[in-house]
Design an enzyme around this catalytic site. Structure first.
Site, PDB file in Angstrom:
ATOM      1  N   GLY A  12       0.772  -1.237   0.000  1.00  0.00           N
ATOM      2  CA  GLY A  12       0.000   0.000   0.000  1.00  0.00           C
ATOM      3  C   GLY A  12       0.802   1.285   0.000  1.00  0.00           C
ATOM      4  O   GLY A  12       0.304   2.331   0.452  1.00  0.00           O
ATOM      5  N   ASN A 108      -4.792   2.820 -13.506  1.00  0.00           N
ATOM      6  CA  ASN A 108      -3.829   1.849 -12.975  1.00  0.00           C
ATOM      7  C   ASN A 108      -2.431   2.439 -13.024  1.00  0.00           C
ATOM      8  O   ASN A 108      -2.103   3.203 -13.935  1.00  0.00           O
ATOM      9  CB  ASN A 108      -3.876   0.565 -13.815  1.00  0.00           C
ATOM     10  CG  ASN A 108      -2.906  -0.498 -13.308  1.00  0.00           C
ATOM     11  OD1 ASN A 108      -2.883  -0.821 -12.133  1.00  0.00           O
ATOM     12  ND2 ASN A 108      -2.084  -1.017 -14.203  1.00  0.00           N
ATOM     13  N   HIS A 110       1.479   1.346 -13.388  1.00  0.00           N
ATOM     14  CA  HIS A 110       2.319   0.213 -13.789  1.00  0.00           C
ATOM     15  C   HIS A 110       3.773   0.649 -13.686  1.00  0.00           C
ATOM     16  O   HIS A 110       4.128   1.732 -14.171  1.00  0.00           O
ATOM     17  CB  HIS A 110       1.987  -0.243 -15.220  1.00  0.00           C
ATOM     18  CG  HIS A 110       2.764  -1.456 -15.624  1.00  0.00           C
ATOM     19  ND1 HIS A 110       2.463  -2.724 -15.168  1.00  0.00           N
ATOM     20  CD2 HIS A 110       3.871  -1.590 -16.399  1.00  0.00           C
ATOM     21  CE1 HIS A 110       3.349  -3.584 -15.662  1.00  0.00           C
ATOM     22  NE2 HIS A 110       4.193  -2.932 -16.408  1.00  0.00           N
ATOM     23  N   ASP A 147      -8.590  -0.586 -19.754  1.00  0.00           N
ATOM     24  CA  ASP A 147      -9.582  -1.028 -20.740  1.00  0.00           C
ATOM     25  C   ASP A 147      -9.642  -2.555 -20.682  1.00  0.00           C
ATOM     26  O   ASP A 147      -9.170  -3.161 -19.721  1.00  0.00           O
ATOM     27  CB  ASP A 147      -9.238  -0.496 -22.137  1.00  0.00           C
ATOM     28  CG  ASP A 147      -7.910  -1.053 -22.655  1.00  0.00           C
ATOM     29  OD1 ASP A 147      -7.441  -0.573 -23.709  1.00  0.00           O
ATOM     30  OD2 ASP A 147      -7.338  -1.965 -22.003  1.00  0.00           O
ATOM     31  N   GLY A 149      -7.977  -4.731 -22.061  1.00  0.00           N
ATOM     32  CA  GLY A 149      -6.696  -5.444 -22.126  1.00  0.00           C
ATOM     33  C   GLY A 149      -5.935  -5.413 -20.804  1.00  0.00           C
ATOM     34  O   GLY A 149      -6.452  -4.967 -19.791  1.00  0.00           O
TER      35      GLY A 149
HETATM   36  C1  GRF Z   1       4.517  -2.313  -6.608  1.00  0.00           C
HETATM   37  O1  GRF Z   1       5.320  -3.303  -7.221  1.00  0.00           O
HETATM   38  C2  GRF Z   1       4.286  -1.202  -7.559  1.00  0.00           C
HETATM   39  O2  GRF Z   1       5.400  -0.985  -8.412  1.00  0.00           O
HETATM   40  C3  GRF Z   1       3.133  -1.674  -8.366  1.00  0.00           C
HETATM   41  O3  GRF Z   1       2.361  -2.503  -7.523  1.00  0.00           O
HETATM   42  C4  GRF Z   1       3.144  -2.891  -6.393  1.00  0.00           C
HETATM   43  C5  GRF Z   1       2.414  -2.486  -5.158  1.00  0.00           C
HETATM   44  O4  GRF Z   1       2.984  -1.508  -4.478  1.00  0.00           O
HETATM   45  N1  GRF Z   1       2.336  -0.567  -8.813  1.00  0.00           N
HETATM   46  P1  GRF Z   1       2.231  -0.906  -3.181  1.00  0.00           P
HETATM   47  O5  GRF Z   1       1.250  -1.961  -2.666  1.00  0.00           O
HETATM   48  O6  GRF Z   1       1.528   0.324  -3.632  1.00  0.00           O
HETATM   49  O7  GRF Z   1       3.326  -0.616  -2.208  1.00  0.00           O
END
Ligand code: GRF
Length: 196
Positions: A12, A108, A110, A147, A149
């Site tokens: 988190g 999201n 990434h 979306d 995908g």
């Molecule tokens: C991390 O690997 C981040 O890079 C990705 O999801 C994972 C969760 O991170 N977005 P957290 O739970 O927000 O610390």
């Protein structure tokens, strides 16, 4: 006021960046109305409780089928009267029905510069292992709309981060979180909140 529900699976730290950004005014016109995790042990749930945000566990393991789970997840998002769904390290596939009902209202984060190192199987440390294996000199993070995908929706923001000679997947992950993820996700929420 943009009503935001955050979906999490792990530590988190992205959720914490959002909470802190709402509290310090970096994110405006926004109320965090709920946090939902598929993982009862996710520390993200503790972060939500400390911030007095309603927290819920909705896990595929607790339902007879994936379809019943999908319906339960969508029902909770609707029950919270959600305007924007934020995936902050959420590792469960978003139901197609939810993608359609919340078209352009799910984002999201990434941990790479999409279209590199994304799609099925690229999550968490695996992303950074692949980047190091390829020998890229720059990686980073991407915030995008969700979306049908996997990591394919319209890109909102990206931020490049230097890859260092002695990086391990862990050190690269941490730098991308600190320098990119924790900045881009709040910025994207704020942009949507100001245009809502
Ligand atoms: C991390 O690997 C981040 O890079 C990705 O999801 C994972 C969760 O991170 N977005 P957290 O739970 O927000 O610390």
């Amino acid at each position: 006021m943009l009503r935001v529900t955050v979906l999490v699976s792990g530590g988190g730290t992205n959720l914490q960046a959002i909470i802190d950004s709402v509290n310090n005014g970096t994110i405006k016109n926004t109320k965090l109305v709920g946090v939902i995790s598929n993982n009862a042990g996710a520390y993200a749930l503790e972060r939500a409780k400390k911030a007095d945000i309603p927290a819920f566990v909705i896990s595929p393991k607790d339902y007879e089928s994936r379809e019943i789970f999908n319906d339960a997840l969508l029902a909770k998002v609707k029950e919270l009267d959600t305007d924007l769904v934020v995936l902050a390290g959420f590792l469960v596939r978003i139901p197609e029905k939810m993608v359609h009902e919340y078209s352009h209202r799910i984002i999201n984060i990434h941990p790479s510069l999409i279209p590199s190192f994304c799609g099925v199987g690229y999550y968490g440390l695996k992303v950074h292992e692949a980047a190091l294996a390829k020998g890229v000199k720059v990686s980073g993070a991407t915030v995008h709309f969700v979306d049908e995908g996997m990591d394919t929706g319209e890109i909102i923001f990206q931020k490049a981060v230097e890859v260092k000679e002695d990086d391990t997947p862990e050190t690269l992950q941490r730098r991308i979180m600190e320098e990119a993820e924790w900045k881009l996700l709040p910025a994207a929420i704020n942009k949507i909140a100001l245009n809502s």
